[in-house]
Design a protein around this motif. Structure first.
Motif, mmCIF file in Angstrom:
data_model
loop_
_atom_site.group_PDB
_atom_site.id
_atom_site.type_symbol
_atom_site.label_atom_id
_atom_site.label_comp_id
_atom_site.label_asym_id
_atom_site.label_seq_id
_atom_site.Cartn_x
_atom_site.Cartn_y
_atom_site.Cartn_z
ATOM 1 N N GLN A 50 0.833 -1.186 0.000
ATOM 2 C CA GLN A 50 0.000 0.000 0.000
ATOM 3 C C GLN A 50 0.875 1.245 0.000
ATOM 4 N N THR A 51 0.658 2.107 -0.985
ATOM 5 C CA THR A 51 1.381 3.370 -1.042
ATOM 6 C C THR A 51 0.721 4.365 -0.112
ATOM 7 N N VAL A 52 1.496 4.937 0.794
ATOM 8 C CA VAL A 52 0.961 5.879 1.780
ATOM 9 C C VAL A 52 1.704 7.206 1.664
ATOM 10 N N SER A 53 0.993 8.273 1.983
ATOM 11 C CA SER A 53 1.633 9.586 2.036
ATOM 12 C C SER A 53 2.323 9.742 3.381
ATOM 13 N N LEU A 54 3.147 10.771 3.500
ATOM 14 C CA LEU A 54 3.847 11.001 4.763
ATOM 15 C C LEU A 54 2.865 11.282 5.887
ATOM 16 N N ASN A 55 1.862 12.093 5.622
ATOM 17 C CA ASN A 55 0.881 12.422 6.661
ATOM 18 C C ASN A 55 0.098 11.181 7.074
ATOM 19 N N GLU A 56 -0.256 10.340 6.108
ATOM 20 C CA GLU A 56 -0.972 9.100 6.429
ATOM 21 C C GLU A 56 -0.104 8.185 7.291
ATOM 22 N N ALA A 57 1.175 8.115 6.970
ATOM 23 C CA ALA A 57 2.090 7.274 7.746
ATOM 24 C C ALA A 57 2.193 7.773 9.190
ATOM 25 N N VAL A 58 2.296 9.087 9.361
ATOM 26 C CA VAL A 58 2.406 9.659 10.705
ATOM 27 C C VAL A 58 1.140 9.388 11.509
ATOM 28 N N GLN A 59 -0.016 9.643 10.910
ATOM 29 C CA GLN A 59 -1.278 9.446 11.627
ATOM 30 C C GLN A 59 -1.510 7.973 11.971
ATOM 31 N N THR A 60 -1.144 7.083 11.069
ATOM 32 C CA THR A 60 -1.292 5.643 11.336
ATOM 33 C C THR A 60 -0.394 5.211 12.479
ATOM 34 N N LYS B 30 9.073 9.923 10.014
ATOM 35 C CA LYS B 30 9.491 10.856 8.959
ATOM 36 C C LYS B 30 10.864 10.486 8.411
ATOM 37 N N GLN B 31 11.788 10.139 9.308
ATOM 38 C CA GLN B 31 13.124 9.741 8.863
ATOM 39 C C GLN B 31 13.061 8.510 7.955
ATOM 40 N N THR B 32 12.358 7.480 8.422
ATOM 41 C CA THR B 32 12.278 6.233 7.660
ATOM 42 C C THR B 32 11.561 6.451 6.341
ATOM 43 N N TYR B 33 10.479 7.223 6.392
ATOM 44 C CA TYR B 33 9.719 7.508 5.173
ATOM 45 C C TYR B 33 10.609 8.242 4.163
ATOM 46 N N LEU B 34 11.349 9.240 4.646
ATOM 47 C CA LEU B 34 12.210 10.018 3.758
ATOM 48 C C LEU B 34 13.318 9.149 3.172
ATOM 49 N N GLU B 35 13.926 8.295 3.988
ATOM 50 C CA GLU B 35 14.982 7.411 3.484
ATOM 51 C C GLU B 35 14.434 6.442 2.445
ATOM 52 N N LEU B 36 13.210 5.953 2.677
ATOM 53 C CA LEU B 36 12.587 5.051 1.711
ATOM 54 C C LEU B 36 12.264 5.800 0.422
ATOM 55 N N ASN B 37 11.742 7.004 0.550
ATOM 56 C CA ASN B 37 11.445 7.832 -0.614
ATOM 57 C C ASN B 37 12.723 8.117 -1.419
ATOM 58 N N TYR B 38 13.801 8.407 -0.688
ATOM 59 C CA TYR B 38 15.094 8.653 -1.338
ATOM 60 C C TYR B 38 15.591 7.399 -2.058
ATOM 61 N N ALA B 39 15.471 6.241 -1.403
ATOM 62 C CA ALA B 39 15.928 4.991 -2.006
ATOM 63 C C ALA B 39 15.120 4.660 -3.261
ATOM 64 N N LYS B 40 13.806 4.940 -3.217
ATOM 65 C CA LYS B 40 12.976 4.682 -4.406
ATOM 66 C C LYS B 40 13.367 5.628 -5.549
ATOM 67 N N ALA B 41 13.612 6.901 -5.213
ATOM 68 C CA ALA B 41 14.023 7.863 -6.242
ATOM 69 C C ALA B 41 15.393 7.489 -6.805
ATOM 70 N N ARG B 42 16.274 7.022 -5.943
ATOM 71 C CA ARG B 42 17.610 6.614 -6.407
ATOM 72 C C ARG B 42 17.509 5.367 -7.290
ATOM 73 N N GLN B 43 16.578 4.485 -6.943
ATOM 74 C CA GLN B 43 16.386 3.304 -7.770
ATOM 75 C C GLN B 43 15.944 3.699 -9.187
ATOM 76 N N LYS B 44 15.074 4.680 -9.240
ATOM 77 C CA LYS B 44 14.627 5.177 -10.550
ATOM 78 C C LYS B 44 15.803 5.748 -11.338
ATOM 79 N N LEU B 45 16.678 6.483 -10.643
ATOM 80 C CA LEU B 45 17.851 7.052 -11.301
ATOM 81 C C LEU B 45 18.827 5.963 -11.722
ATOM 82 N N LEU B 46 19.009 4.940 -10.879
ATOM 83 C CA LEU B 46 19.917 3.849 -11.223
ATOM 84 C C LEU B 46 19.422 3.072 -12.437
ATOM 85 N N LEU B 47 18.113 2.895 -12.526
ATOM 86 C CA LEU B 47 17.551 2.207 -13.694
ATOM 87 C C LEU B 47 17.780 3.025 -14.966
#
Length: 407
Positions: A21-31, A121-138
């Motif tokens: 499930q794709t979640v936004s940062l705010n959704e992750a915090v509230q959950t 927020k830290q974990t979400y941001l690191e995951l977001n960064y890793a996904k963006a980096r994966q896109k760049l690596l591809l």
């Protein structure tokens, strides 16, 4: 059989999409605030302290005694006495300590929530960064794959040597190793995020890394830091504890009531007859319970005073530490913002231009293999550095929010 296998594969892919499930940062915090077990435990601690409000006026057990026998005459009399001790601590000091403990537990919950939000927020941001980096690596994989294919073709036609072909293939393999490592990092971060959210499903985030809004940093109030407020409340708890120990030093109040028979005693009101078993004589008692040994009381009061001083010293130390950390956080944000502006306005557009020009020049023969490889590495390195700078920029914002207790 073959059709069944195909259907099974499709169903497995469908289930996998449901689980991710794709979640936004705010959704992750509230959950996380709703489901995380550490927050639930902190809330239960608040309820526990609130339940102790009923102990503010805590009286010892009432003493009821019966005396029966020949204590007055040859006739057997009876005496019923009810006494109650009222500790001086029941007159307000215990209530004040209870209120201080409730406030402390509420602030402890706020600290737990603030820490949790920061971790999410830290974990979400690191995951977001890793996904963006994966896109760049591809994308890099696609570029180097084309480069390797071109080198292989040039080698077969005799236009290049084996070194160029081997170097192109090595560069492609290096990128693919980075892709596999990054995939592993993404899996770990998704698992960490699921733990923080206490979710049955494995959460996921997008692969577009966007800059957070840092304009609200000026409105944050450093004094709102929940840990600082908690340490200030600990001073109040220590002070209330000291007053409670001092109240134990004071005498306890004793009140009582008795009713008894005095069989055979002459009736002085009428001047004739004597009291029988049906006649009752009543009265009350008032007294004080005084401590004869003061040493233990003084020691407890002295220890409570030291505890208060310890709480004050810890508060002062943390306050200075927090101020320094906030200054550093602002500096980190300022540097990251300047770096991000540079990449957006200059470095990133230049990287795209380098990629296009290098490819066109290499195909037309204007530059050789080595020059093309250097240009590719330079441009792709700029793009990776941009993602890292964007991550650092966002991290500086959420860190300052954490220090200011902003959820």
């Amino acid at each position: 059989m073959k059709q069944a296998i195909i259907i099974l594969v499709i169903l497995m892919g469908f289930v996998g999409k449901l689980a991710a499930q794709t979640v936004s940062l705010n959704e992750a915090v509230q959950t996380a605030l709703k489901n995380n077990l550490s927050v639930k435990a902190a809330g239960q601690e608040v309820q526990s302290q609130q339940s102790l409000k009923g102990t503010a006026f805590d009286l010892p057990k009432t003493n009821v005694s019966l005396m029966y026998g020949q204590y007055n005459s040859y006739d057997k009399d009876n005496n019923v006495t009810v006494t109650q001790t009222i500790p001086f601590t029941a007159l307000g000091s215990q209530r004040r300590l209870n209120r201080a403990n409730i406030a402390q537990s509420e602030l402890q919950k706020a600290v737990t929530e603030n820490d949790l939000v920061y971790q999410v927020k830290q974990t979400y941001l690191e995951l977001n960064y890793a996904k963006a980096r994966q896109k760049l690596l591809l994308r890099q994989d696609s570029i180097y794959a084309g480069f390797a294919k071109s080198s292989d073709l040039r080698f077969k036609t005799g236009e290049s040597n084996l070194l160029e072909k081997a170097t192109a293939e090595s560069q492609l393999n290096e990128v693919r190793i980075q892709i596999r490592k990054n995939e592993s990092t993404i899996k770990v971060l998704r698992t960490q995020l699921r733990t923080l959210l206490n979710s049955d499903n494995l959460p996921d985030v997008g692969d577009e890394l966007a800059a957070f809004d840092g304009t609200a940093l000026d409105t944050l109030v450093p004094a709102a830091n929940p840990t600082l407020r908690l340490m200030n409340q600990q001073i109040e708890v220590a002070l209330s504890q000291k007053k409670l120990e001092a109240a134990r030093f004071a005498p306890d109040i004793l009140v009582g009531f008795f009713t008894q028979t005095l069989i055979g005693i002459p009736n002085t009101e009428t001047g004739s007859g004597v009291s029988a078993s049906g006649d009752r004589f009543t009265g009350f008692q008032v007294g004080l319970s005084l401590p004869l040994w003061f040493g233990p009381y003084r020691s407890r009061v002295r220890a409570a005073e030291y505890n208060k001083q310890v709480a004050q010293t810890r508060y002062a130390y943390y306050e200075k530490t927090l101020q320094n950390e906030q200054v550093q956080a602002v500096q980190q944000y300022s540097v990251a913002r300047s770096n991000l502006e540079y990449y957006r306005t200059s470095a990133l557009p230049n990287a795209e231009l380098i990629l296009k020009q290098a490819d066109a020049s290499f195909r037309s023969g204007e530059i050789n293999y080595a020059e093309n490889l250097i240009a590719l590495r330079s441009a792709l390195s700029i793009q990776e550095n941009y993602l890292t700078t964007l991550r650092d920029f966002n991290q500086s914002i959420i860190y300052y929010e954490y220090l200011s207790g902003n959820k």
